[in-house]
Design a protein around this motif. Sequence first.
Motif, short mmCIF file in Angstrom:
data_model
loop_
_atom_site.label_atom_id
_atom_site.label_comp_id
_atom_site.label_asym_id
_atom_site.label_seq_id
_atom_site.Cartn_x
_atom_site.Cartn_y
_atom_site.Cartn_z
N SER A 44 -26.95 70.82 50.60
CA SER A 44 -25.85 71.56 49.99
C SER A 44 -24.57 71.33 50.77
CB SER A 44 -26.16 73.06 49.98
OG SER A 44 -26.21 73.56 51.32
N ARG A 45 -23.47 71.75 50.18
CA ARG A 45 -22.19 71.67 50.88
C ARG A 45 -22.23 72.49 52.17
NH1 ARG A 45 -16.14 72.69 48.42
NH2 ARG A 45 -15.07 73.07 50.39
N GLU A 46 -22.81 73.65 52.10
CA GLU A 46 -22.89 74.50 53.29
C GLU A 46 -23.70 73.83 54.39
OE1 GLU A 46 -23.46 75.46 50.19
OE2 GLU A 46 -21.61 76.63 49.91
N GLY A 113 -24.51 61.38 49.04
CA GLY A 113 -25.08 62.67 49.39
C GLY A 113 -24.01 63.75 49.49
N LEU A 114 -22.89 63.41 50.14
CA LEU A 114 -21.80 64.37 50.27
C LEU A 114 -21.14 64.62 48.91
CD1 LEU A 114 -20.14 66.12 52.20
CD2 LEU A 114 -18.61 64.18 52.51
N LEU A 118 -20.61 68.22 47.14
CA LEU A 118 -19.27 68.72 46.81
C LEU A 118 -19.04 68.79 45.31
CD1 LEU A 118 -17.14 66.71 49.42
CD2 LEU A 118 -17.83 69.12 49.55
N GLN A 119 -19.98 68.28 44.53
CA GLN A 119 -19.84 68.17 43.08
C GLN A 119 -18.61 67.35 42.71
OE1 GLN A 119 -20.00 72.25 41.62
NE2 GLN A 119 -22.22 72.29 41.73
N ALA A 120 -18.38 66.30 43.49
CA ALA A 120 -17.28 65.38 43.20
C ALA A 120 -17.64 64.49 42.02
CB ALA A 120 -16.97 64.52 44.43
N ARG A 121 -16.64 64.04 41.30
CA ARG A 121 -16.89 63.27 40.09
C ARG A 121 -17.39 61.86 40.37
NH1 ARG A 121 -11.85 64.69 35.97
NH2 ARG A 121 -12.12 66.97 35.99
#
Length: 408
Positions: A44-46, A113-114, A118-121
């Motif tokens: 996760s981001r956290e 993975g990052l 981050l739910q980046a596009r």
Amino acid sequence: MTLVQENPPLLRSIGQPRLLAGLKEGRADLRHHLWTHGRQPQLSREAYSELAAAVGLRGRGGAGFPVALKLADLPAKGIEAVVVNGSESEPLSRKDRLLLTLAPHLVLDGATGLAQALQAREVLVAVHDATAAASIRAAIEERQDAVPIQVSDTPGRFVAGEARAVLSILEGGPAVPPGRRVLPTRKGYRQRPTFLSNVETFAQLAVLARLGSREFSSTGLSSEPGTQLLTVAGAVQRPGVIETPTGVPLETVLQYAGAPVTGPVLIGGYHGQWLPRPDGIKLSRPEVALGAGIVVALGPDTCPLGEVYRVAQWLASQSAGQCGPCVFGTAALVDDFGRLLYGDPAGWHDAHRHLGLVPGRGACAHPDGSVRFLASALEVFGDDVRAHLAGGCGRAVLGVLPVPGGTW
């Protein structure tokens, strides 16, 4: 895709390799990568933020900015892209293109993975080296990632590797940094929040995600654990890329590369600084301005001032041409150092005057970095400067410091 691969460059490790693990035989395809490193865990981001903070991970490009702080500066939603800056346009550096060429899946693991966390596009990889670009494209064909990955070719100009210049290129703009210094985390790709870092940073994230903070911290300094990649060049018997624990003594690195352990050493490349001698120096951020992880031994046989003058000419040629301190300031410094090389005392006085006028006034970091390199040269090579003012040092310029178009 069939990838035509050259012989792997000279690479070594002091201690157990992590980033360079499994690369002695050359490029690692997906099967060999997974055999060496195992599968990338989905975090996760956290979790990424906590891991980066726990080990004090810093970006492995020029600025060395803490990764955890960069993640914290991003908004909770609406992140456009994760950008891998592979525009390694520093002539002395080889580490990032080595990773893209030989360990592309490790870099992509860290980036994708990052991006998912981050739910980046999308993931964007900017790279100027043709061999590295071919390797990363071949790696993408082997993978099935949940996030789209695009590779963009960039020019090899020095300033084109600056983060804001990379974003401009990705958007179809000129390969120069804009005058406004806005963080990519606020306004990055398409003017939306973006996580951007250099190649080694993403490879380190991939290793950190697999090892966890405790095992990652089993080597290196307690304040900045882990390993680092260094490009060692100049008057050395074994130039190449070395992976070392953080905090390794500079003398150890020079000995390992077969270089003199006395005399001046350049740290951080052509935006870095000269050190008069290596003794007592430990290579870690931020205590030493490592920049892109470059160590260059000058050796006793070449003319230091002549070497610096050649680099000053190249630095001036790399100006983005968008502000006076860069266009006129670097050109004036070339003239100053040229006159000093040929024994004109006015060159020494003018160089000091111009070195005091340029910093902090440019539209990008190029003028400041050039001044850092040249000012430290005047300080470290004081004896050589006095010799030239008295008639010359008697040594030829051997080209120990490479500029594009030459060899290293």
